[in-house]
Design an enzyme around this catalytic site. Sequence first.
Site, PDB file in Angstrom:
ATOM      1  CE1 TYR A   1      -1.676  -2.291  -7.234  1.00 46.62           C
ATOM      2  CE2 TYR A   1      -1.366  -3.461  -5.160  1.00 46.62           C
ATOM      3  CZ  TYR A   1      -1.683  -3.471  -6.504  1.00 46.62           C
ATOM      4  OH  TYR A   1      -1.995  -4.652  -7.125  1.00 46.62           O
TER       5      TYR A   1
ATOM      6  CE  LYS B   1      -3.753   0.472  -0.097  1.00 47.41           C
ATOM      7  NZ  LYS B   1      -4.522   0.654  -1.364  1.00 47.41           N
TER       8      LYS B   1
ATOM      9  CG  ASP C   1      -7.869   1.882  -4.509  1.00 52.66           C
ATOM     10  OD1 ASP C   1      -8.647   2.307  -5.384  1.00 52.66           O
ATOM     11  OD2 ASP C   1      -7.339   0.753  -4.555  1.00 52.66           O
TER      12      ASP C   1
END
Length: 373
Positions: free
Chosen positions: A93, A74, A269
């Site tokens: 990410y 993340k 997200d």
Amino acid sequence: MKIGIPKEIKNNENRVAMTPAGVVTLTNAGHEVYIQKGAGLGSSFTDEDYIAAGAKIVDTAEEAWSQELVLKVKEPIESEYKYFYEGQILFTYLHLAPEYELTQALLDKKVIGIAYETVQLPNRALPLLTPMSEVAGKMSVQIGAHHLEKLNGGNGILLGGVPGVPRGKVTIIGGGVAGTNAARVAIGMGADVTIIELNPDRLRQLEDIFGSSVKTLISNPYNIAESVKQSDLVISSVLIPGARAPKLVTEEMVKQMKPGSVIVDIAIDQGGSTEITANNPTSHDKPTFEKYGVLHYAVPNIPGAVPRTSTIALTNVTVPYALQIANKGYKQACLENEALKKGLNTLNGYVVYKAVADEQQREYVFADTLLQD
């Protein structure tokens, strides 16, 4: 190259950036892998598993972050910004479009930020986002079905119904990887499924895949409003690579929904794809909130709930790219691999991904200009 893998610290994020199998691939190529103690436990990988694979265990996050190439799952949170340093390669990410402060921190420290979600093949496929979209899509229906239960705040609908009782209505907005996988599970549960998609060619493909098991609609405000109003479960999975998600489900649409209905926003997200969830991300600790009698689920790391599956699926696709970066250095790897080059979001203190620059009204610099300096 020295590669660091810190423990993920986002709320209930139990994934890890590398499996022991991935470590073997990297160490066999001559690289050193440093994994923070306990980083793999959430995915059922022990420190001993990593040591056997050739990794070195380090006690602190700082030690893992201090390596040349840092692999994560993340996007970093504020408490991790202090580990950034000039020339550090961060491969994870990033989802920068809605993350102004993270972007600024990466630029200030001149971090080379390569985002999994914008690595893109010539056919426009997103190979490092695909497995997590598959997981999130499949899970979205499980999540929706769970929250439709009366004891969880829903309207008490069983998606598959029973003989003599109508099936639950599911609307899936976006017919990409996540939406397609959501449809598979919803159909399997026996729900009444509608897929809304902007691309008519994709709608034809979906009809070829699912036949009469789904209804398909072209995406426009009218069709979305009518379908959302009739639905028990709405799953929004729209994606524009690297950009903030468009707000396709308006507040007025939500007001028309039945009390006890559920919305699952997979695109949270990237900023969220419904007006209400956009500014209200949730977490695995408290996954939903209620507004206008509708339950909203907006957890940014849905696959973190099934970390074993997700970690293995993610490593399967990231390791080949990580290996290219480690073997050749990021410049040569990006110049030789157009898909990987599209993963570059920040470089030498500049934003090099146009959708992020446009969203944040920052200067955009063409990556090739910097890579060939």
